[in-house]
Design an enzyme around this catalytic site. Structure first.
Site: not given
Ligand code: PPE
Length: 306
Positions: A159
């Site tokens: 991330k």
């Molecule tokens: N893919 C991406 C690209 C992504 O950024 C997230 C989280 C996920 C999948 C899901 O991961 P998880 O949260 O561990 O289930 N995206 C974060 C950022 C959003 C934002 O706008 O900033 C979040 O959901 O917190």
């Protein structure tokens, strides 16, 4: 979606007032995306505020830093405690938590390694990510003309701030086209993920989601949905998904910390299933929100009470 200011931000080990958590304009991360971050939610339960799956979030943060070759000046235990303390110190109940580790100001130039590493943790109230009705009604999405990164270009599993330039292009294009969110294909043309969500497809009672190799972030909500679904007796397959499988799906949903579990009701203007939240999605949501709100037993040990 606007965030509501809270009082304190944890900054390199100390709490500073929200308005004073500042960096120099020549901070490396501002120029080159050299940061790693997390998004974590805390929920209000009858037994108090609980952070959802704190440990895997902290582990992923440190893994992202390792991939980015960013030495973190704190231990995972210190960051864990600092996150809990940030929620307590701001008197927050349900909130979103954003830890960020970034390269600061020292020298300019692409190689980040001579710049200092800073760690900040913010926590604030934040509503539903994809609109207030999204969790029940579902969202309209479009397949992006932007692909996710090829595996030998950017590390999708980490991330990293810079990765989100791609996400920004995806979501801006989607909104310009009248969609709430995008789904991008990977460089080979298989379904990858949303700009900030993982994606699931339900067909004939089987649940499909792209594998880690399809340029996705290994979502913690994705893992939670898979765990819940398998416990409910569903078969979950992590496999490559061709684009057209979306159009003939019975149900689809997004998972993410911010998006939680959000049904998808159309893709590229094609109605998915009955055009509303499907029964499999509803059952997984019910378990997910039951656990996060403390109404169902925390049978997986997912809640960290602050
Ligand atoms: N893919 C991406 C690209 C992504 O950024 C997230 C989280 C996920 C999948 C899901 O991961 P998880 O949260 O561990 O289930 N995206 C974060 C950022 C959003 C934002 O706008 O900033 C979040 O959901 O917190």
């Amino acid at each position: 979606m606007p965030m509501k200011e809270s009082q304190w931000i944890w900054f390199d080990g100390e709490f500073v007032p929200w308005g004073e958590a500042k960096v120099h304009v020549l901070a490396h991360a501002l120029h080159y995306g050299s940061s790693v971050f997390e998004g974590i939610r805390a929920y209000e339960t009858s037994q108090g505020t609980a952070i959802f799956r704190l440990e895997p979030h902290v582990t992923r943060l440190f893994n992202s830093a390792k991939i980015a070759r960013m030495p973190v000046p704190f231990t995972p235990e210190q960051v864990t405690e600092a996150i809990a303390e940030t929620v307590r110190r701001n008197n927050l109940r349900a909130c979103y938590i954003r830890p960020l580790i970034f390269r600061g100001y020292e020298v300019l130039g692409v190689d980040p390694r001579r710049c200092p590493v800073h760690t900040v943790i913010a926590a604030f109230e934040w509503g539903t990510y994809l609109g207030s009705e999204a969790l029940e009604q579902g969202v309209d999405v479009g397949v992006s003309s932007w692909r996710r990164m090829a595996p030998d270009t950017f590390p999708a599993m980490a991330k990293i701030g810079g990765d989100y330039v791609n996400s920004q292009f995806m979501v801006m294009e989607a909104r310009d086209r009248g969609f709430v969110e995008a789904i991008a294909l990977d460089v080979y043309g298989y379904v990858s993920e949303g700009s900030g969500e993982n994606v699931f497809v339900v067909q004939n009672g089987i649940i499909y989601t792209p594998p880690l190799g399809a340029s996705i972030l290994g979502g913690i909500t994705r893992d939670s949905a898979i765990t819940i679904a398998r416990d409910l007796g569903y078969e979950v397959r992590e496999q490559l998904i061709p684009r057209e499988m979306l159009y003939i799906a019975d149900e689809m949903f997004f998972t993410g910390t911010a998006a939680e579990i959000t049904p998808i009701r159309s893709v590229d203007g094609q109605i998915i299933g009955k055009g509303c939240r499907g029964p499999v999605t509803a059952r997984i949501q019910e378990q997910f929100f039951g656990i996060t709100q403390g109404k169902l037993p925390d049978r997986y040990g997912w809640l960290y009470y602050v």
